[in-house]
Design an enzyme around this catalytic site. Structure first.
Site, PDB file in Angstrom:
ATOM      1  N   TYR A  93       0.824  -1.223   0.000  1.00  0.00           N
ATOM      2  CA  TYR A  93       0.000   0.000   0.000  1.00  0.00           C
ATOM      3  C   TYR A  93       0.851   1.264   0.000  1.00  0.00           C
ATOM      4  CZ  TYR A  93      -4.143  -2.743  -0.050  1.00  0.00           C
ATOM      5  OH  TYR A  93      -5.129  -3.613  -0.483  1.00  0.00           O
ATOM      6  N   ARG A  98       1.269   1.693  -3.645  1.00  0.00           N
ATOM      7  CA  ARG A  98       0.062   2.240  -4.269  1.00  0.00           C
ATOM      8  C   ARG A  98      -0.138   3.703  -3.893  1.00  0.00           C
ATOM      9  NH1 ARG A  98      -5.041  -1.211  -4.230  1.00  0.00           N
ATOM     10  NH2 ARG A  98      -5.521   0.311  -5.861  1.00  0.00           N
ATOM     11  N   CYS A 120      -7.510   2.222  12.893  1.00  0.00           N
ATOM     12  CA  CYS A 120      -7.049   1.489  14.079  1.00  0.00           C
ATOM     13  C   CYS A 120      -7.674   0.096  14.051  1.00  0.00           C
ATOM     14  CB  CYS A 120      -7.469   2.223  15.352  1.00  0.00           C
ATOM     15  SG  CYS A 120      -7.172   1.274  16.851  1.00  0.00           S
ATOM     16  N   GLY A 139     -15.212   1.442 -16.842  1.00  0.00           N
ATOM     17  CA  GLY A 139     -13.893   0.940 -16.498  1.00  0.00           C
ATOM     18  C   GLY A 139     -13.850  -0.104 -15.409  1.00  0.00           C
ATOM     19  N   THR A 140     -14.851  -0.977 -15.365  1.00  0.00           N
ATOM     20  CA  THR A 140     -14.810  -2.077 -14.407  1.00  0.00           C
ATOM     21  C   THR A 140     -15.156  -3.385 -15.117  1.00  0.00           C
ATOM     22  OG1 THR A 140     -15.632  -2.918 -12.301  1.00  0.00           O
ATOM     23  CG2 THR A 140     -17.186  -1.626 -13.625  1.00  0.00           C
ATOM     24  N   ASN A 176     -12.668   2.473  -6.830  1.00  0.00           N
ATOM     25  CA  ASN A 176     -11.285   2.933  -6.785  1.00  0.00           C
ATOM     26  C   ASN A 176     -10.952   3.560  -5.431  1.00  0.00           C
ATOM     27  OD1 ASN A 176     -11.383   2.096  -9.393  1.00  0.00           O
ATOM     28  ND2 ASN A 176     -11.387   4.147 -10.286  1.00  0.00           N
ATOM     29  N   HIS A 188     -14.817   0.907  -1.580  1.00  0.00           N
ATOM     30  CA  HIS A 188     -13.679   0.040  -1.201  1.00  0.00           C
ATOM     31  C   HIS A 188     -12.654   0.779  -0.350  1.00  0.00           C
ATOM     32  CE1 HIS A 188     -14.532  -2.891  -4.779  1.00  0.00           C
ATOM     33  NE2 HIS A 188     -15.377  -3.041  -3.785  1.00  0.00           N
TER      34      HIS A 188
HETATM   35  N1  APR Z   1     -10.489   2.888 -20.408  1.00  0.00           N
HETATM   36  C1  APR Z   1     -11.625   2.167 -20.155  1.00  0.00           C
HETATM   37  N2  APR Z   1     -11.607   0.909 -19.630  1.00  0.00           N
HETATM   38  C2  APR Z   1     -10.397   0.375 -19.389  1.00  0.00           C
HETATM   39  C3  APR Z   1      -9.172   1.059 -19.660  1.00  0.00           C
HETATM   40  C4  APR Z   1      -9.266   2.377 -20.195  1.00  0.00           C
HETATM   41  N3  APR Z   1      -8.184   3.085 -20.475  1.00  0.00           N
HETATM   42  N4  APR Z   1      -8.132   0.248 -19.300  1.00  0.00           N
HETATM   43  C5  APR Z   1      -8.693  -0.895 -18.830  1.00  0.00           C
HETATM   44  N5  APR Z   1     -10.042  -0.818 -18.907  1.00  0.00           N
HETATM   45  C6  APR Z   1     -11.025  -1.813 -18.454  1.00  0.00           C
HETATM   46  C7  APR Z   1     -10.567  -3.244 -18.632  1.00  0.00           C
HETATM   47  O1  APR Z   1     -10.948  -3.725 -19.897  1.00  0.00           O
HETATM   48  C8  APR Z   1     -11.286  -3.965 -17.491  1.00  0.00           C
HETATM   49  O2  APR Z   1     -12.553  -4.448 -17.941  1.00  0.00           O
HETATM   50  O3  APR Z   1     -11.179  -1.631 -17.065  1.00  0.00           O
HETATM   51  C9  APR Z   1     -11.513  -2.876 -16.443  1.00  0.00           C
HETATM   52  C10 APR Z   1     -10.641  -3.009 -15.202  1.00  0.00           C
HETATM   53  O4  APR Z   1     -11.035  -4.186 -14.555  1.00  0.00           O
HETATM   54  P1  APR Z   1     -10.272  -4.678 -13.224  1.00  0.00           P
HETATM   55  O5  APR Z   1      -8.830  -4.592 -13.408  1.00  0.00           O
HETATM   56  O6  APR Z   1     -10.888  -5.984 -12.882  1.00  0.00           O
HETATM   57  O7  APR Z   1     -10.648  -3.569 -12.134  1.00  0.00           O
HETATM   58  P2  APR Z   1     -12.013  -3.353 -11.342  1.00  0.00           P
HETATM   59  O8  APR Z   1     -13.175  -3.865 -12.118  1.00  0.00           O
HETATM   60  O9  APR Z   1     -12.051  -1.946 -10.904  1.00  0.00           O
HETATM   61  O10 APR Z   1     -11.766  -4.292 -10.064  1.00  0.00           O
HETATM   62  C11 APR Z   1     -12.767  -4.359  -9.088  1.00  0.00           C
HETATM   63  O11 APR Z   1     -11.386  -5.734  -7.728  1.00  0.00           O
HETATM   64  O12 APR Z   1      -9.259  -6.142  -7.142  1.00  0.00           O
HETATM   65  C12 APR Z   1     -10.431  -5.661  -6.671  1.00  0.00           C
HETATM   66  O13 APR Z   1     -10.897  -4.094  -4.968  1.00  0.00           O
HETATM   67  C13 APR Z   1     -10.336  -4.216  -6.235  1.00  0.00           C
HETATM   68  O14 APR Z   1     -11.834  -2.375  -6.696  1.00  0.00           O
HETATM   69  C14 APR Z   1     -11.188  -3.484  -7.264  1.00  0.00           C
HETATM   70  C15 APR Z   1     -12.153  -4.557  -7.723  1.00  0.00           C
END
Ligand code: APR
Length: 267
Positions: free
Chosen positions: A55, A58, A120, A211-212, A92, A112
């Protein structure tokens, strides 16, 4: 009239264009690190130093990053549409939504947790904490970073107002002299703000996922909840997500290219 009650969910993809790694893309964090060793309560119990090194890395990366066009486009949309209810939920912890929102026009629900907070482990007290305790080589090097704004640093909750004790180089809480942990929701833990989020998903008329990948629940289930309560569902992502079939509309691309375009068009 258009949509009146909009819920936006973001993930690591929206910050990828700010230079921050995502988790599951090639070269992502979960390819570089074993999540069982650094992102579970058991991992912190077994090896808190390894967790704090992760962390610290990060925090250093997040402090170097800046919000991008996509982060700003969401704030701008909320500002230009005071007649609508716009809610931002983010998975995020990087703080870039907050940094794009200097006038608090679209404060995110950080389900998250946040990288600039520590907690603590005894009483749960949460402190603003903008220190990395280790450098990128993993050496012990407490360094103040640009992760807290002025009001956070002035707050009585700011950790470094207190003369801290340390155990094996790790910070102890001012309140209980017990281990401090990053205020991050780890695997196996219940996310924050769910009591606020659930009614929002049931009431919204538009749900936009940005973006997830849809790998992690409960966030990955939000789209289905919103859709089952009648909302239109839209996904803006570099590639199709696991819940693609539940998306009424899918726009492929990088967040910096597609988010502002989409919200400019959205009445
Ligand atoms: N623009 C748009 N989308 C994007 C880009 C970009 N520049 N780069 C990557 N992506 C997409 C990928 O295709 C993917 O589908 O963003 C997504 C990221 O997915 P993950 O890496 O799985 O991240 P996320 O979905 O935020 O993860 C969820 O998992 O690890 C845990 O707690 C952590 O909050 C996180 C949770």
């Amino acid at each position: 009239m258009g949509f009146k009650n909009i819920v936006i969910l973001t993930g690591a993809g929206i910050s990828a264009d700010s230079g921050l790694s995502t988790f599951r893309d090639s070269g992502g964090l979960w390819e570089q690190y074993r999540l069982e060793e650094i992102a579970t309560p058991e991992a912190f119990h077994n090896n808190p130093t390894l967790v704090w090194k992760f962390y610290s890395m990060r925090r250093i990366e997040a402090a170097k990053a800046s919000p991008n066009l996509a982060h700003f486009a969401l704030v701008e949309y909320a500002r230009n549409h005071p007649e609508k209810k716009v809610t931002l939920i983010t998975q995020n912890v990087d703080g870039l939504h907050h940094r794009a929102d200097s006038h608090e026009e679209l404060s995110p629900l950080c389900m998250h947790g946040s990288l600039n907070e520590s907690r603590c482990t005894h009483c749960g007290e949460i402190y603003f904490d903008d220190y990395a305790y280790f450098n990128l080589n993993g050496d012990y090097a407490p360094t103040q970073l640009n992760l807290c704004n002025e009001s956070q640093r002035a707050s009585p909750r700011y950790l470094h107002h207190y003369k801290l004790q340390y155990r094996k180089f790790l910070p102890l809480s001012p309140c209980c002299n017990q281990d401090l942990r990053p205020h991050i929701v780890w695997f196996g833990e219940y996310p924050l703000y769910m009591e606020k989020i659930q009614p929002l998903l049931r009431e919204c008329d538009l749900f936009v996922s940005i973006g997830t990948s849809g790998n992690v629940y409960p966030a990955a289930g939000f789209l289905q909840v919103a859709k089952s309560h009648g909302a239109k569902t839209v996904c803006l992502n570099k590639e199709e997500i696991l819940q693609h079939d539940l998306c009424d509309e899918f726009i492929a691309g990088r967040a910096i290219d597609i988010v502002s375009q989409y919200f400019k068009k959205l009445t």
